[in-house]
Design a protein around this motif. Structure first.
Motif, PDB file in Angstrom:
ATOM      1  N   ALA A   1       0.835  -1.202   0.000  1.00  0.00           N
ATOM      2  CA  ALA A   1       0.000   0.000   0.000  1.00  0.00           C
ATOM      3  C   ALA A   1       0.870   1.253   0.000  1.00  0.00           C
ATOM      4  CB  ALA A   1      -0.940  -0.004   1.205  1.00  0.00           C
ATOM      5  N   VAL A   2       1.958   1.235   0.768  1.00  0.00           N
ATOM      6  CA  VAL A   2       2.867   2.383   0.797  1.00  0.00           C
ATOM      7  C   VAL A   2       3.427   2.642  -0.602  1.00  0.00           C
ATOM      8  CG1 VAL A   2       5.118   3.198   1.629  1.00  0.00           C
ATOM      9  CG2 VAL A   2       3.469   2.200   3.236  1.00  0.00           C
ATOM     10  N   GLU A   3       3.844   1.587  -1.273  1.00  0.00           N
ATOM     11  CA  GLU A   3       4.395   1.728  -2.620  1.00  0.00           C
ATOM     12  C   GLU A   3       3.379   2.359  -3.575  1.00  0.00           C
ATOM     13  OE1 GLU A   3       5.716  -1.301  -6.137  1.00  0.00           O
ATOM     14  OE2 GLU A   3       6.382  -1.802  -4.115  1.00  0.00           O
ATOM     15  N   LEU A   4       2.141   1.875  -3.520  1.00  0.00           N
ATOM     16  CA  LEU A   4       1.098   2.406  -4.403  1.00  0.00           C
ATOM     17  C   LEU A   4       0.718   3.839  -4.037  1.00  0.00           C
ATOM     18  CD1 LEU A   4      -1.085  -0.797  -4.751  1.00  0.00           C
ATOM     19  CD2 LEU A   4       0.277   0.298  -6.549  1.00  0.00           C
ATOM     20  N   VAL A   5       0.608   4.133  -2.746  1.00  0.00           N
ATOM     21  CA  VAL A   5       0.289   5.495  -2.308  1.00  0.00           C
ATOM     22  C   VAL A   5       1.355   6.459  -2.817  1.00  0.00           C
ATOM     23  CG1 VAL A   5       0.268   7.014  -0.271  1.00  0.00           C
ATOM     24  CG2 VAL A   5      -1.138   4.951  -0.303  1.00  0.00           C
ATOM     25  N   ASN A   6       2.610   6.097  -2.610  1.00  0.00           N
ATOM     26  CA  ASN A   6       3.698   6.977  -3.060  1.00  0.00           C
ATOM     27  C   ASN A   6       3.679   7.155  -4.576  1.00  0.00           C
ATOM     28  OD1 ASN A   6       4.608   7.504  -0.494  1.00  0.00           O
ATOM     29  ND2 ASN A   6       6.137   5.878  -0.519  1.00  0.00           N
ATOM     30  N   ARG A   7       3.374   6.102  -5.314  1.00  0.00           N
ATOM     31  CA  ARG A   7       3.306   6.204  -6.769  1.00  0.00           C
ATOM     32  C   ARG A   7       2.165   7.124  -7.205  1.00  0.00           C
ATOM     33  NH1 ARG A   7       1.472   1.254  -9.664  1.00  0.00           N
ATOM     34  NH2 ARG A   7      -0.363   2.445 -10.163  1.00  0.00           N
ATOM     35  N   PHE A   8       0.975   6.923  -6.620  1.00  0.00           N
ATOM     36  CA  PHE A   8      -0.178   7.764  -6.966  1.00  0.00           C
ATOM     37  C   PHE A   8       0.129   9.239  -6.713  1.00  0.00           C
ATOM     38  CE2 PHE A   8      -3.962   4.584  -6.299  1.00  0.00           C
ATOM     39  CZ  PHE A   8      -3.412   3.731  -7.223  1.00  0.00           C
ATOM     40  N   LEU A   9       0.720   9.525  -5.549  1.00  0.00           N
ATOM     41  CA  LEU A   9       1.000  10.915  -5.191  1.00  0.00           C
ATOM     42  C   LEU A   9       2.076  11.520  -6.092  1.00  0.00           C
ATOM     43  CD1 LEU A   9       0.870  10.640  -1.300  1.00  0.00           C
ATOM     44  CD2 LEU A   9      -0.905  11.522  -2.825  1.00  0.00           C
ATOM     45  N   ALA A  10       3.114  10.747  -6.402  1.00  0.00           N
ATOM     46  CA  ALA A  10       4.190  11.246  -7.263  1.00  0.00           C
ATOM     47  C   ALA A  10       3.689  11.498  -8.681  1.00  0.00           C
ATOM     48  CB  ALA A  10       5.360  10.262  -7.277  1.00  0.00           C
ATOM     49  N   GLU A  11       2.898  10.568  -9.221  1.00  0.00           N
ATOM     50  CA  GLU A  11       2.366  10.737 -10.579  1.00  0.00           C
ATOM     51  C   GLU A  11       1.534  12.008 -10.699  1.00  0.00           C
ATOM     52  OE1 GLU A  11       1.966   6.018 -11.829  1.00  0.00           O
ATOM     53  OE2 GLU A  11       0.163   7.136 -11.289  1.00  0.00           O
ATOM     54  N   ALA A  12       0.830  12.349  -9.644  1.00  0.00           N
ATOM     55  CA  ALA A  12      -0.040  13.527  -9.676  1.00  0.00           C
ATOM     56  C   ALA A  12       0.686  14.798  -9.232  1.00  0.00           C
ATOM     57  CB  ALA A  12      -1.258  13.296  -8.788  1.00  0.00           C
ATOM     58  N   ARG A  13       1.939  14.644  -8.808  1.00  0.00           N
ATOM     59  CA  ARG A  13       2.686  15.779  -8.245  1.00  0.00           C
ATOM     60  C   ARG A  13       1.839  16.455  -7.168  1.00  0.00           C
ATOM     61  NH1 ARG A  13       3.722  16.246 -13.818  1.00  0.00           N
ATOM     62  NH2 ARG A  13       5.871  15.733 -14.334  1.00  0.00           N
ATOM     63  N   ALA A  14       1.328  15.630  -6.273  1.00  0.00           N
ATOM     64  CA  ALA A  14       0.405  16.082  -5.240  1.00  0.00           C
ATOM     65  C   ALA A  14       1.077  17.065  -4.281  1.00  0.00           C
ATOM     66  CB  ALA A  14      -0.131  14.887  -4.459  1.00  0.00           C
ATOM     67  N   VAL A  15       0.351  18.111  -3.961  1.00  0.00           N
ATOM     68  CA  VAL A  15       0.810  19.120  -3.014  1.00  0.00           C
ATOM     69  C   VAL A  15      -0.332  19.337  -2.019  1.00  0.00           C
ATOM     70  CG1 VAL A  15       1.600  21.499  -2.721  1.00  0.00           C
ATOM     71  CG2 VAL A  15       2.211  20.228  -4.797  1.00  0.00           C
ATOM     72  N   PRO A  16      -0.255  18.693  -0.850  1.00  0.00           N
ATOM     73  CA  PRO A  16      -1.349  18.820   0.125  1.00  0.00           C
ATOM     74  C   PRO A  16      -1.574  20.272   0.553  1.00  0.00           C
ATOM     75  CG  PRO A  16       0.107  17.017   0.697  1.00  0.00           C
ATOM     76  CD  PRO A  16       0.780  17.788  -0.400  1.00  0.00           C
ATOM     77  N   GLN A  17      -2.845  20.628   0.613  1.00  0.00           N
ATOM     78  CA  GLN A  17      -3.250  21.968   1.040  1.00  0.00           C
ATOM     79  C   GLN A  17      -4.533  21.859   1.831  1.00  0.00           C
ATOM     80  OE1 GLN A  17      -3.487  24.785  -2.235  1.00  0.00           O
ATOM     81  NE2 GLN A  17      -2.249  23.381  -3.459  1.00  0.00           N
ATOM     82  N   LEU A  18      -4.710  22.763   2.767  1.00  0.00           N
ATOM     83  CA  LEU A  18      -5.973  22.832   3.485  1.00  0.00           C
ATOM     84  C   LEU A  18      -6.959  23.640   2.652  1.00  0.00           C
ATOM     85  CD1 LEU A  18      -4.691  23.442   7.101  1.00  0.00           C
ATOM     86  CD2 LEU A  18      -5.945  21.449   6.267  1.00  0.00           C
ATOM     87  N   VAL A  19      -8.173  23.121   2.526  1.00  0.00           N
ATOM     88  CA  VAL A  19      -9.223  23.807   1.771  1.00  0.00           C
ATOM     89  C   VAL A  19     -10.528  23.732   2.551  1.00  0.00           C
ATOM     90  CG1 VAL A  19      -8.184  23.365  -0.484  1.00  0.00           C
ATOM     91  CG2 VAL A  19      -9.831  21.755   0.445  1.00  0.00           C
ATOM     92  N   ARG A  20     -11.420  24.629   2.219  1.00  0.00           N
ATOM     93  CA  ARG A  20     -12.752  24.614   2.819  1.00  0.00           C
ATOM     94  C   ARG A  20     -13.724  24.924   1.700  1.00  0.00           C
ATOM     95  NH1 ARG A  20     -13.407  28.256   7.973  1.00  0.00           N
ATOM     96  NH2 ARG A  20     -12.586  29.773   6.502  1.00  0.00           N
TER      97      ARG A  20
END
Length: 178
Positions: free
Chosen positions: A74-93
């Motif tokens: 799961a860690v491997e897949l999570v890291n792959r998904f986030l890297a592919e999307a160039r994910a940048v966590p942000q707080l939103v409302r």
């Protein structure tokens, strides 16, 4: 452990989406995707195209792989998904929801947002070492994924249909043995 509302919503949406690929397939039209989008309160870009529909159908197997993986997988897949999307966590409302985390912008493709939201929710399960919240339905004829958010972790079936079918079978077996 209690999970945040956005974690629970993302996990429920991912499990539901992955389970649409089981027989019978329940994501067969763009209208089905429209209903899924509304039911799971997705926000942001929605193209409504055949290409988007096919991309969402295709991601179901990747989500199933993630939701049924062991912790390291799961860690491997999570890291792959986030890297592919160039994910940048942000707080939103937005809407009725107070501050929560999004890791992609609202203009990203729906399928990208689905993968990243699932990955972000899985981070909570992985960090809590709580992947036992995910499993396969206890009905021997069913392969659907079960998300157990109950306090006592007693959920064994993916739906009331599978639960009822097994309860009736157990009752009949007891009656036959009596």
């Amino acid at each position: 452990m209690a999970f945040t509302h956005d974690t629970e919503m993302a996990l429920l949406a991912a499990v539901t989406l992955a389970n649409t690929a089981e027989e019978p397939d329940t994501l067969v039209t763009i209208a089905d995707l429209d209903s899924f989008f509304e039911e799971h309160e997705y926000t942001g870009r929605r193209d409504g195209t055949q290409a988007e529909f096919e991309a969402v159908r295709a991601v179901r197997h990747e989500l199933r792989d993630l939701l049924t993986a062991d912790r390291d997988g799961a860690v491997e897949l999570v890291n792959r998904f986030l890297a592919e999307a160039r994910a940048v966590p942000q707080l939103v409302r937005h809407g009725d929801y107070d501050w929560h985390i999004h890791a992609t912008g609202p203009d990203e493709a729906l399928v990208t947002r689905m993968k990243v939201e699932t990955a972000m929710a899985m981070i909570d399960l992985i960090r809590a070492d709580d992947l036992s919240r995910l499993g396969i339905c206890a009905d021997e004829d069913c392969r659907a994924i079960v998300l157990d958010l109950s306090r006592n972790r007693s959920k064994r079936f993916c739906s009331t249909t599978c639960g009822n079918r097994n309860a009736v079978a157990a009752y009949r077996a007891r009656q036959a043995g009596a």
